[in-house]
Motif scaffolding. Structure first.
Motif, PDB file in Angstrom:
ATOM      1  N   UNK A   1      -6.899  -0.107 -13.403  1.00 23.64           N
ATOM      2  CA  UNK A   1      -6.356  -1.252 -14.140  1.00 23.64           C
ATOM      3  C   UNK A   1      -4.823  -1.265 -14.093  1.00 23.64           C
ATOM      4  N   UNK A   2      -4.204  -0.099 -14.235  1.00 29.41           N
ATOM      5  CA  UNK A   2      -2.734  -0.028 -14.173  1.00 29.41           C
ATOM      6  C   UNK A   2      -2.219  -0.432 -12.798  1.00 29.41           C
ATOM      7  N   UNK A   3      -2.891   0.034 -11.754  1.00 25.10           N
ATOM      8  CA  UNK A   3      -2.459  -0.254 -10.389  1.00 25.10           C
ATOM      9  C   UNK A   3      -2.655  -1.729 -10.061  1.00 25.10           C
ATOM     10  N   UNK A   4      -3.788  -2.275 -10.466  1.00 26.07           N
ATOM     11  CA  UNK A   4      -4.058  -3.695 -10.224  1.00 26.07           C
ATOM     12  C   UNK A   4      -3.007  -4.549 -10.934  1.00 26.07           C
ATOM     13  N   UNK A   5      -2.696  -4.211 -12.171  1.00 28.79           N
ATOM     14  CA  UNK A   5      -1.690  -4.956 -12.937  1.00 28.79           C
ATOM     15  C   UNK A   5      -0.330  -4.891 -12.256  1.00 28.79           C
ATOM     16  N   UNK A   6       0.030  -3.716 -11.760  1.00 36.82           N
ATOM     17  CA  UNK A   6       1.319  -3.533 -11.089  1.00 36.82           C
ATOM     18  C   UNK A   6       1.392  -4.403  -9.831  1.00 36.82           C
ATOM     19  N   UNK A   7       0.330  -4.395  -9.045  1.00 35.23           N
ATOM     20  CA  UNK A   7       0.345  -5.193  -7.810  1.00 35.23           C
ATOM     21  C   UNK A   7       0.341  -6.693  -8.113  1.00 35.23           C
TER      22      UNK A   7
ATOM     23  N   UNK B   1       0.839  -1.203   0.000  1.00 33.58           N
ATOM     24  CA  UNK B   1       0.000   0.000   0.000  1.00 33.58           C
ATOM     25  C   UNK B   1       0.869   1.246   0.000  1.00 33.58           C
ATOM     26  N   UNK B   2       1.901   1.249   0.820  1.00 34.88           N
ATOM     27  CA  UNK B   2       2.787   2.418   0.893  1.00 34.88           C
ATOM     28  C   UNK B   2       3.439   2.688  -0.463  1.00 34.88           C
ATOM     29  N   UNK B   3       3.940   1.639  -1.110  1.00 35.66           N
ATOM     30  CA  UNK B   3       4.607   1.801  -2.407  1.00 35.66           C
ATOM     31  C   UNK B   3       3.643   2.272  -3.498  1.00 35.66           C
ATOM     32  N   UNK B   4       2.480   1.654  -3.551  1.00 35.73           N
ATOM     33  CA  UNK B   4       1.531   1.987  -4.615  1.00 35.73           C
ATOM     34  C   UNK B   4       0.893   3.352  -4.357  1.00 35.73           C
ATOM     35  N   UNK B   5       0.735   3.741  -3.096  1.00 33.35           N
ATOM     36  CA  UNK B   5       0.208   5.075  -2.784  1.00 33.35           C
ATOM     37  C   UNK B   5       1.211   6.146  -3.224  1.00 33.35           C
ATOM     38  N   UNK B   6       2.479   5.904  -3.003  1.00 37.18           N
ATOM     39  CA  UNK B   6       3.510   6.847  -3.452  1.00 37.18           C
ATOM     40  C   UNK B   6       3.531   6.923  -4.980  1.00 37.18           C
ATOM     41  N   UNK B   7       3.361   5.794  -5.637  1.00 33.43           N
ATOM     42  CA  UNK B   7       3.313   5.729  -7.095  1.00 33.43           C
ATOM     43  C   UNK B   7       2.121   6.533  -7.629  1.00 33.43           C
ATOM     44  N   UNK B   8       0.978   6.392  -6.980  1.00 35.75           N
ATOM     45  CA  UNK B   8      -0.223   7.122  -7.401  1.00 35.75           C
ATOM     46  C   UNK B   8      -0.124   8.611  -7.092  1.00 35.75           C
TER      47      UNK B   8
END
Length: 160
Positions: free
Chosen positions: A25-31, A10-17
């Motif tokens: 769709x991009x975030x789901x694919x990344x995770x 969550x921390x990594x993807x929140x920083x990415x966003x």
């Protein structure tokens, strides 16, 4: 490969966003590439949407603006790209319709004028055919192309 915890993800993807606009769709694919289970991915994606890190309409607005103004794409190509990103038509169609028609045709005229200088053609007919194919490949509709090129109608190209 190291395991990533839900909190770290969550921390990594929140920083990415937070750094740039992204769609769900991009975030789901990344995770999923990180190897997270589907239930965790969906839970994190829902949390990102609740906390406004992801907003499909905001993403679409930025995407449409960038592709139209910077890449000089037409509405058709922008719509297709958004469909590939799994954005619902109900979200992006109103945003495409917000594009100012005079500005849109001005962009198309500029593209056609620039392309006209580099196209080699034996006749005006061949030149127009090449310009039409070019504009169609950039995602502009035939009705708009006809308004910017001196072509009476589509049937003229089907006859020859």
């Amino acid at each position: 490969m190291t395991e990533i915890t839900e909190t770290e993800a969550f921390r990594k993807v929140a920083a990415y966003c937070a750094a740039a606009e992204h769609c769900r769709a991009e975030i789901v694919e990344k995770m999923q590439r990180w190897g997270l289970p589907y239930d965790v991915v969906n839970r994190l994606a829902d949390r990102l949407e609740q906390e406004k890190y992801i907003d499909e309409e905001r993403f679409c607005r930025a995407f449409v603006r960038d592709k139209y103004r910077l890449a000089k794409w037409g509405k058709v190509k922008i719509g297709q790209a958004l469909q590939l990103k799994k954005i619902p038509k109900l979200v992006y169609l109103p945003l495409l319709n917000e594009i100012d028609e005079a500005d849109y045709l001005s962009v198309l005229r500029g593209l056609l004028a620039a392309k006209r200088k580099s196209v080699r053609a034996a006749s005006e007919f061949e030149l127009n055919a090449k310009l039409i194919r070019f504009a169609l490949s950039r995602g502009f509709e035939m009705k708009d192309i006809r308004r910017c090129i001196d072509v009476p109608d589509e049937e003229a190209f089907e006859a020859v």
